[in-house]
Design a protein around this motif. Structure first.
Motif, PDB file in Angstrom:
ATOM      1  N   VAL B 252       2.098   4.042  -1.227  1.00  0.00           N
ATOM      2  CA  VAL B 252       1.111   3.662  -0.217  1.00  0.00           C
ATOM      3  C   VAL B 252       0.833   2.158  -0.207  1.00  0.00           C
ATOM      4  N   CYS B 253       1.122   1.478  -1.309  1.00  0.00           N
ATOM      5  CA  CYS B 253       0.811   0.046  -1.397  1.00  0.00           C
ATOM      6  C   CYS B 253       1.491  -0.723  -0.266  1.00  0.00           C
ATOM      7  N   PRO B 254       0.723  -1.466   0.519  1.00  0.00           N
ATOM      8  CA  PRO B 254       1.314  -2.166   1.670  1.00  0.00           C
ATOM      9  C   PRO B 254       2.063  -3.443   1.279  1.00  0.00           C
ATOM     10  N   LEU B 255       1.810  -3.956   0.088  1.00  0.00           N
ATOM     11  CA  LEU B 255       2.440  -5.234  -0.286  1.00  0.00           C
ATOM     12  C   LEU B 255       3.753  -4.960  -1.018  1.00  0.00           C
ATOM     13  N   LYS B 256       4.792  -4.688  -0.217  1.00  0.00           N
ATOM     14  CA  LYS B 256       6.021  -4.195  -0.842  1.00  0.00           C
ATOM     15  C   LYS B 256       7.040  -5.284  -1.157  1.00  0.00           C
ATOM     16  N   PRO B 270       6.574  -3.109  -4.853  1.00  0.00           N
ATOM     17  CA  PRO B 270       5.194  -3.230  -4.374  1.00  0.00           C
ATOM     18  C   PRO B 270       4.302  -3.920  -5.405  1.00  0.00           C
ATOM     19  N   ALA B 271       3.033  -4.129  -5.039  1.00  0.00           N
ATOM     20  CA  ALA B 271       2.096  -4.767  -5.963  1.00  0.00           C
ATOM     21  C   ALA B 271       1.782  -3.835  -7.123  1.00  0.00           C
ATOM     22  N   ILE B 272       1.757  -2.531  -6.854  1.00  0.00           N
ATOM     23  CA  ILE B 272       1.618  -1.559  -7.943  1.00  0.00           C
ATOM     24  C   ILE B 272       2.988  -0.894  -8.089  1.00  0.00           C
ATOM     25  N   TYR B 273       3.505  -0.900  -9.288  1.00  0.00           N
ATOM     26  CA  TYR B 273       4.917  -0.528  -9.417  1.00  0.00           C
ATOM     27  C   TYR B 273       5.246  -0.026 -10.812  1.00  0.00           C
ATOM     28  N   VAL B 285       1.910  -0.359 -13.178  1.00  0.00           N
ATOM     29  CA  VAL B 285       0.950  -1.427 -13.430  1.00  0.00           C
ATOM     30  C   VAL B 285       0.676  -2.099 -12.092  1.00  0.00           C
ATOM     31  N   ILE B 286      -0.454  -2.765 -12.020  1.00  0.00           N
ATOM     32  CA  ILE B 286      -0.745  -3.550 -10.819  1.00  0.00           C
ATOM     33  C   ILE B 286      -0.519  -5.011 -11.154  1.00  0.00           C
ATOM     34  N   ASP B 287       0.233  -5.679 -10.293  1.00  0.00           N
ATOM     35  CA  ASP B 287       0.484  -7.105 -10.460  1.00  0.00           C
ATOM     36  C   ASP B 287      -0.734  -7.853  -9.932  1.00  0.00           C
ATOM     37  N   VAL B 290      -0.687 -10.531  -7.099  1.00  0.00           N
ATOM     38  CA  VAL B 290      -0.444 -10.272  -5.681  1.00  0.00           C
ATOM     39  C   VAL B 290      -1.355  -9.196  -5.073  1.00  0.00           C
ATOM     40  N   CYS B 291      -1.916  -8.309  -5.891  1.00  0.00           N
ATOM     41  CA  CYS B 291      -2.711  -7.201  -5.342  1.00  0.00           C
ATOM     42  C   CYS B 291      -3.888  -7.702  -4.504  1.00  0.00           C
ATOM     43  N   ALA B 292      -3.994  -7.153  -3.293  1.00  0.00           N
ATOM     44  CA  ALA B 292      -5.011  -7.611  -2.351  1.00  0.00           C
ATOM     45  C   ALA B 292      -6.418  -7.263  -2.830  1.00  0.00           C
ATOM     46  N   LYS B 293      -6.545  -6.174  -3.519  1.00  0.00           N
ATOM     47  CA  LYS B 293      -7.857  -5.769  -4.026  1.00  0.00           C
ATOM     48  C   LYS B 293      -8.298  -6.740  -5.122  1.00  0.00           C
ATOM     49  N   LEU B 294      -7.388  -7.027  -6.022  1.00  0.00           N
ATOM     50  CA  LEU B 294      -7.765  -7.855  -7.167  1.00  0.00           C
ATOM     51  C   LEU B 294      -7.954  -9.313  -6.759  1.00  0.00           C
ATOM     52  N   GLY B 298      -9.766  -6.692  -1.080  1.00  0.00           N
ATOM     53  CA  GLY B 298      -9.350  -5.999   0.144  1.00  0.00           C
ATOM     54  C   GLY B 298      -8.724  -4.661  -0.209  1.00  0.00           C
ATOM     55  N   CYS B 299      -7.889  -4.162   0.670  1.00  0.00           N
ATOM     56  CA  CYS B 299      -7.017  -3.008   0.451  1.00  0.00           C
ATOM     57  C   CYS B 299      -7.640  -1.840  -0.331  1.00  0.00           C
ATOM     58  N   GLY B 300      -7.239  -1.635  -1.556  1.00  0.00           N
ATOM     59  CA  GLY B 300      -7.764  -0.507  -2.322  1.00  0.00           C
ATOM     60  C   GLY B 300      -7.141   0.824  -1.976  1.00  0.00           C
ATOM     61  N   LEU B 301      -6.044   0.807  -1.217  1.00  0.00           N
ATOM     62  CA  LEU B 301      -5.425   2.046  -0.761  1.00  0.00           C
ATOM     63  C   LEU B 301      -4.969   2.948  -1.908  1.00  0.00           C
ATOM     64  N   CYS B 302      -4.403   2.336  -2.932  1.00  0.00           N
ATOM     65  CA  CYS B 302      -3.852   3.143  -4.026  1.00  0.00           C
ATOM     66  C   CYS B 302      -4.955   3.950  -4.701  1.00  0.00           C
ATOM     67  N   GLU B 303      -6.107   3.321  -4.838  1.00  0.00           N
ATOM     68  CA  GLU B 303      -7.219   4.008  -5.482  1.00  0.00           C
ATOM     69  C   GLU B 303      -7.614   5.247  -4.668  1.00  0.00           C
ATOM     70  N   ASP B 312      -7.922   1.757 -11.901  1.00  0.00           N
ATOM     71  CA  ASP B 312      -9.151   1.178 -12.432  1.00  0.00           C
ATOM     72  C   ASP B 312      -9.101  -0.330 -12.245  1.00  0.00           C
ATOM     73  N   PHE B 313      -9.698  -0.790 -11.159  1.00  0.00           N
ATOM     74  CA  PHE B 313      -9.627  -2.231 -10.864  1.00  0.00           C
ATOM     75  C   PHE B 313     -10.452  -3.063 -11.832  1.00  0.00           C
ATOM     76  N   LYS B 314     -11.294  -2.397 -12.618  1.00  0.00           N
ATOM     77  CA  LYS B 314     -12.141  -3.142 -13.562  1.00  0.00           C
ATOM     78  C   LYS B 314     -11.471  -3.280 -14.927  1.00  0.00           C
TER      79      LYS B 314
HETATM   80  S1  SF4 Z   1      -4.991  -2.152  -4.153  1.00  0.00           S
HETATM   81 FE1  SF4 Z   1      -3.567  -2.209  -2.460  1.00  0.00          FE
HETATM   82  S2  SF4 Z   1      -2.346  -4.029  -2.858  1.00  0.00           S
HETATM   83 FE2  SF4 Z   1      -3.387  -3.529  -4.744  1.00  0.00          FE
HETATM   84  S3  SF4 Z   1      -1.905  -2.270  -5.822  1.00  0.00           S
HETATM   85 FE3  SF4 Z   1      -3.277  -0.859  -4.750  1.00  0.00          FE
HETATM   86  S4  SF4 Z   1      -2.231  -0.468  -2.820  1.00  0.00           S
HETATM   87 FE4  SF4 Z   1      -1.234  -2.284  -3.713  1.00  0.00          FE
END
Ligand code: SF4
Ligand SMILES: Cc1cc2nc3c(=O)[nH]c(=O)nc-3n(C[C@H](O)[C@H](O)[C@H](O)COP(=O)(O)OP(=O)(O)OC[C@H]3O[C@@H](n4cnc5c(N)ncnc54)[C@H](O)[C@@H]3O)c2cc1C
Ligand code: SF4
Ligand code: SF4
Ligand code: SF4
Ligand code: SF4
Lengths: 201, 666, 283
Positions: B252-256, B270-273, B285-287, B290-294, B298-303, B312-314
């Motif tokens: 689902v991560c849009p930042l591929k 993607p940003a999470i891979y 892991v989330i990079d 590049v992750c838009a949420k971090l 923004g984004c937060g789709l994966c969550e 867990d963005f925290k």
């Molecule tokens: S929050 Fe969005 S950009 Fe960040 S890893 Fe999840 S899906 Fe990808």
């Protein structure tokens, strides 16, 4: 034993400390014949020995073949070989040494006479004038080539350029000369310019 | 000590040729305290040792000197002999009259005189020897393996299978190292992942292996048998205990479009891979770069998508501590960076090859990904710039290797082999393609290796040119490769569609800092140093720390694996017992006179000195003092020389002994 | 700004258009060129080929004269001259040749003046200043910057730019508002001093350079060397005669000195810069 330029190549007589200094960092045995010098040389195809082969001959103590090669006179001193050598062998510097030695030992390849003649004429010219007198250089150089090779054609080569140059105010019939030509003479003498040593018959 | 025996060895002719051994024995017999002085042809032989034992017993000797070869050769032998005869083994001294005398002199009278003097010193020393006991150190029977490449994996599995717990620390999100990304492997061309991934899974599921992926060693404390390791677990932003590895998040991560580290930039992730489908652990892991949420909340789709609620963005870095008895370092290698920009000024890079400028000039690991069935091109061999199938591929060996001017002076050892492999893999994919190789020498020592290279040339038609390449340029979409063929003595120019540079192997980034934490040595290039190049190839100079794989020198897989098993067997020896025996020739501090200035603490290169307190039997505080940690002290003597109150001394090399030796000569 | 100026023989001979261009261009940027009095020829290719000692002594004399005249900086517009001057400095620093050289050239020699090539002179003026001074941005120009051999090589003598992929000249050209192309013969040799003695080589090399620049979309070549200019400009006619048939078309590649281009951008006329005295004046 390490082959050295000093023993095998340099003009007979006292080795010149300047030449040795210039090549102090070049050890012929360092060359592992990778050919990178040859690969990058813009004129390698014209040479009778590729630059790496020349170095190889020196490693084997065969300076004789090296000194008589066309290679050293085809080389245009572009420094590409030295700049890229993975072993920091100053191949272009070796070319300089070989040219000097080849001339001093009267071993310059005959077909390369034009290049040799030009370089000699050039030095003669500045010895006399302190600065280059282009017309005089061309005249004397051509005369030398005709005299030594019989190639009359050289006289007319570029003849068409003269009026062209003149039109562009690039010809100087009365060239400027350095004021203190005495010092130039003395500098030449101290550097014992070998280029004008007479050939032993 | 008053009853000293001196045993002078002839070492066949080795000593007797230049040293008059009879004269020596005669003169030595008159030294103070010496009650028996003998010589014999081979003191280390069974009859020789028997003689020593017999004399110890019959003469009731309380100290012996064996005048023979270097203590490196036979000190252990004679200590054992003494022990069997009931003498404390630390009352044995060796006088080296071979390496330090007979082998380096010619003149017999003066060599004899020198031998006598050498023995004089040893006699003076042995008279001041005191009985010592080997030190027993308790052992934590667990091992740490740093680096989860094939070498680390092999070592970890060997140790764990032998029954010991293993802690593995891998800094990437997955274990597997370089081998996980290779296509097929020389000299058998078996698929790299097929043979590696089962081993990776074994590590992941082994009941005795605790895997810290995406983690690094932060600090190392303690000593052989008793290391305390601080491990930094980098924030993953995914709770590994909840995550099921379903993959919803990374689909689902849009930042591929982020260059994949695993594909060396040849593919995207993607940003999470997870780095690759067979990753262990198979957890993303989330990079955070590049992750838009971090970055901007923004984004937060994966969550939203994650059914397990594992995102867990925290999440934050965590530091955990582990206790181990031994450490295996298997941090592997990286490739020399061919691009212009270099981390160190001494490395000039290869501007002439246009790496980084021309998309179709790639390095060898990038090639592995492009040709790999599981690679970013799905097994179709396409070049990076336009996806065309390259019909002419040039491979260049020794790029950055064997180059004193701007690379590494050493040979990287494996590139000849993998380059031959590359030409074959290429030919098997592109039947009408032509592989060209520029090489200087073909280094293919090893079982089946030269045959492999010949096959590449003879059967698969790779064209080999003996010479380096001087320059690569681009003209009408073709790469113009200007090399030389030194066998033919001419320059060669090839119009290529792709150029592959066999770049030099260098130690992994950060290995020097790690080595400093572990107190182990590395060479001028950053490769970790073995204790002895022939006899102790997997040990380091720090007790309990071993090395395996390409972190020690360029190596291929069979060698890395063999070395890993060797290191594992060393670990097993150490972990076999609850206690570890160490030689007692270490420093001791007189706690009564110690002024607690702690000069020694600051100067000890092994951090072996601790702050301690002197208390009465009932626990009443008397004074502060420095104390030597017997597990860490290497007996270097630095503390002895710096201690202003003369409270530090070396057991077995006491100040008193040194003075006695000096005095005996003057 | 005053800087010491060593023109070298070429700029007082058939490359006098280069000197004209330099004086016009740099003058407008407040750089006064103060010619070293009594300078002599540096010996060029002939000296380093035939007599190494002489190849150090001749430029050493010029260095000494520049020092005598009190110049901290010495601008040598010919890269061969400037490389030879730098070689002398290297010899002085490296193997203590100072004493002997001083004796040979009959003058004190410190070897501490800063030798500059043309690109460095522009860098010292400052590219921002240059940009600000541009009156006529050279939008029509798409230049192939040609460094030749000796601006960057041998790297341990020149210590200038990246000798494989240099970009300093592009930066100056960009300041004039012109475009540059990425091409492959930036640092290849043109045959330099072999113009007379080995015309074959020069025509061959010049042809490769000219056609590569054209193939990469350049409408002119920019040089900072009198020899490069001779081989690419004066010899272009001969190149065309020899290779034109092969291509079916003639190359018409204007070859500018770097100072020409800057001069044009500053609003100086082509005549004042001496561009009308080039051989190839129109594409
Ligand atoms: S929050 Fe969005 S950009 Fe960040 S890893 Fe999840 S899906 Fe990808
Ligand atoms: C292009 C190419 C092709 C090859 N092909 C073959 C082949 O066909 N056959 C063959 O036998 N060999 C081949 N090899 C060689 C092979 O890759 C190596 O021999 C092997 O990978 C070495 O394994 P290793 O475990 O020592 O190192 P690596 O594979 O480099 O593993 C080291 C691991 O340690 C980790 N690490 C590094 N530093 C730290 C740290 N500070 N903390 C925690 N973890 C760390 C790394 O992330 C990595 O996972 C090839 C090599 C190349 C470059
Ligand atoms: S590049 Fe250097 S090492 Fe290679 S062949 Fe030439 S001189 Fe020898
Ligand atoms: S300096 Fe001479 S030998 Fe070396 S690359 Fe240039 S032309 Fe060839
Ligand atoms: S293994 Fe072969 S390619 Fe690699 S550095 Fe050694 S000789 Fe060069
Ligand atoms: S002998 Fe060396 S290692 Fe031991 S405590 Fe003293 S300084 Fe430290």
């Amino acid at each position: 034993m390490e082959q050295s330029l000093e023993d095998n190549v340099l003009p007979q007589g006292t080795p010149d400390s300047f030449l040795l200094g210039a090549l102090a960092h070049t050890h012929l045995q360092d060359c592992y014949q990778c050919g990178k010098c040859t690969a990058g040389c813009p004129v390698a195809v014209r040479m009778d020995l590729a630059p790496n082969q020349l170095i190889r001959l020196l490693q084997l103590d065969d300076s004789e073949t090296a000194l008589r090669s066309s290679t050293i006179w085809e080389c245009v001193s572009c420094q590409t070989c030295s700049a890229r050598c993975p072993k920091s062998v100053d191949c272009a510097g070796v070319m300089d040494v070989l040219r000097e030695a080849s001339l001093a030992q009267h071993k310059a390849a005959k077909p390369q006479h034009a290049v040799v003649a030009f370089q000699k004429a050039f030095l003669d010219n500045i010895r006399r004038n302190g600065r280059l007198a282009e017309l005089e250089l061309i005249g004397l150089y051509k005369a030398d080539v005709v005299w030594n090779t019989g190639r009359i054609g050289v006289l007319f080569k570029d003849a068409g350029l003269a009026p062209q140059l003149n039109k562009r105010k690039k010809l100087h019939l009365l060239p400027e000369k350095a004021k203190d030509r005495g010092v130039v003479e003395r500098i030449f003498a101290r550097c014992s310019a070998r280029c004008s040593e007479p050939e032993k018959k | 000590m008053s009853k000293i025996g001196v045993f002078t060895c002839w070492c066949g002719e080795n000593i007797a040729r230049t040293v008059d051994v009879d004269e020596v024995a005669k003169r030595v017999a008159g030294f103070p305290g010496v009650v028996c002085s003998l010589n014999y042809k081979y003191m280390c032989s069974d009859p020789g040792q028997a003689m020593v034992r017999e004399k110890i017993a019959s003469e009731k000797l309380d100290g012996i000197v064996v005048a023979s070869c270097s203590p490196h050769m036979h000190l252990k032998t004679f200590r054992k002999a003494a022990q069997t005869a009931g003498l404390n083994p630390y009352l044995v001294e060796m006088a080296n009259i071979r390496e330090q005398c007979s082998w380096v002199h010619h003149d017999k009278p003066s060599a004899t005189a020198k031998a006598i003097d050498i023995i004089r010193l040893s006699v003076a020393k042995v008279r001041n020897d005191v009985p010592l006991r080997p030190i027993q150190v308790p052992v934590t029977r667990r091992a740490l393996v740093i680096g989860g490449g094939v070498a680390g994996i092999q070592a970890a599995l060997d140790i764990a299978d032998a029954g010991h717990e293993v802690v593995m620390v891998e800094r990437e999100p997955s274990i597997g190292g370089k081998m996980a990304g290779l296509s097929e492997t020389f000299p058998t061309l078996d698929c790299s992942q097929c043979i590696l991934t089962p081993r990776m899974v074994e590590v992941g599921q082994h009941p005795r292996i605790k895997l810290y992926s995406y983690s690094e060693v932060e600090a190392v404390d303690g000593f052989v048998g008793n290391f305390k390791i601080k491990i930094r677990q980098k924030a993953r932003y995914v709770d590994v205990s909840k995550c099921t590895g379903c993959g919803d998040c990374w689909s689902v991560c849009p930042l591929k479009k982020n260059p994949s580290e695993f594909d060396y930039g040849m593919g995207m992730r993607p940003a999470i891979y997870i780095p690759f489908p067979q990753a262990v652990p198979a957890r993303p892991v989330i990079d955070k770069k590049v992750c838009a949420k971090l970055i901007r909340n923004g984004c937060g789709l994966c969550e939203k998508k994650c059914k397990a609620g594992a995102i867990d963005f925290k999440d934050e870095d965590r530091v955990v501590e582990e206790s181990v008895g031994c450490i295996v370092v298997a941090t592997g290698y990286k490739l020399y960076n061919i691009a212009k920009e270099q981390p160190k000024a001494s490395l000039a890079g290869y501007g002439e090859y246009g790496y980084g400028k021309y998309k179709d000039v790639i390095d060898s690991l990038q090639f592995e990904r492009l040709i790999s069935a599981s690679g970013p091109t799905g097994g179709v061999f396409k070049r990076p710039s336009d996806g065309a199938i390259p019909k002419n591929v040039v491979f260049i060996s020794c790029v950055g290797s064997r180059d004193n001017a701007k690379g590494m002076p050493y040979c990287s050892k494996i590139c000849c082999m993998y380059t031959a492999k590359h030409t074959m893999l290429y030919k098997h994919k592109v039947h009408d393609g032509q592989a060209h190789v520029f090489y200087m020498d073909i280094r293919a020592g090893g079982k089946g290796y030269d045959e492999f290279v010949r096959r590449a040339i003879e059967q698969d038609g790779a064209r080999y040119y003996r010479g380096r390449v001087s320059k690569i340029t681009q003209e009408n979409g073709k790469l113009i490769v200007r090399g030389a063929d030194t066998l033919a003595g001419t320059p060669v120019e090839i119009e290529a569609d792709l150029v592959v540079l066999a770049s030099a192997m260098r130690p992994a980034d950060g290995v020097e800092e790690l080595a400093q934490k572990l107190n182990i040595g590395y060479d001028e290039f950053g490769f970790l140093m073995e204790s002895h190049p022939k006899l102790r190839p997997v040990e380091t100079n720090t007790g309990g720390v071993f090395i395996a794989g390409a972190c020690q020198a360029p190596k291929d897989i069979p060698e890395a694996v063999a070395q890993a098993s060797a290191a594992a067997s060393k670990v097993q020896v150490m972990l076999a017992a609850d206690e570890l025996t160490r030689e007692p020739e270490i420093a001791a501090i007189n706690e009564q006179t110690c002024a607690a200035c702690y000069t020694c603490l600051h100067t000890c290169p092994y951090h072996a000195i601790e702050r301690a307190e002197v208390r009465t039997g009932r626990g009443v505080f008397i004074k502060n003092t420095a104390r030597v940690n017997a597990g860490l002290c290497m007996g270097c003597g630095t503390c002895v020389s710096v201690c202003p109150s003369k409270s530090a001394d070396l057991q077995g090399f006491s100040e008193q002994q040194i003075y006695a030796m000096v005095e005996s000569l003057v | 700004m005053n800087i010491g100026y060593y023109p070298g023989c070429a700029l007082h001979g058939s490359s006098n258009d280069y000197e004209q261009s330099l004086r016009a261009c740099l003058g407008l940027l407040d750089v006064q060129l103060q010619e070293i009095k009594d300078w002599i020829c540096c010996g060029a290719t002939a000296a380093h080929s035939l007599n190494h000692k002489l190849s150090l002594a001749l430029p050493a004399r010029n260095l000494a004269l520049a020092e005598r005249d009190g110049h901290k900086q010495l601008f040598a517009p010919c890269p061969l001259c400037s490389m030879q001057l730098l070689k002398v400095q290297k010899a002085i620093a490296g193997n203590g040749a100072r004493g002997e050289l001083a004796q040979i050239v009959e003058a004190d020699l410190r070897g501490d003046s800063q030798v500059l090539n043309l690109i460095q002179v522009f860098q010292n003026i400052g590219l921002d200043r240059l940009k600000a001074a541009v009156k006529i941005p050279q939008k029509e120009i798409t230049a192939a910057c040609y460094y030749g051999c000796l601006l960057t090589r041998p790297p341990d003598v020149t210590h200038f730019d990246d000798f494989e992929q240099p970009t300093s000249m592009e930066a100056v050209v960009a300041a004039t508002g012109a475009k540059t192309v990425d091409w492959n013969y930036k640092t290849e040799c043109c045959g330099a001093g072999m113009t007379m003695a080995n015309e074959d080589t020069v025509l061959d090399l010049a042809h490769k350079i000219l056609s590569n620049a054209a193939a990469h979309g350049a409408n002119c070549i920019v040089v900072a060397c009198p020899m490069c200019h001779v081989n690419l400009d004066m010899k272009q006619e001969a190149v065309n005669r020899r290779y034109g048939k092969k291509h079916g078309k003639k190359l018409g590649m204007v070859v500018y000195y770097l100072s020409d281009l800057v001069g044009l951008a500053l609003g100086i006329s082509a005549e004042q810069l001496g561009i009308d005295r080039h051989f190839v004046t129109k594409a």
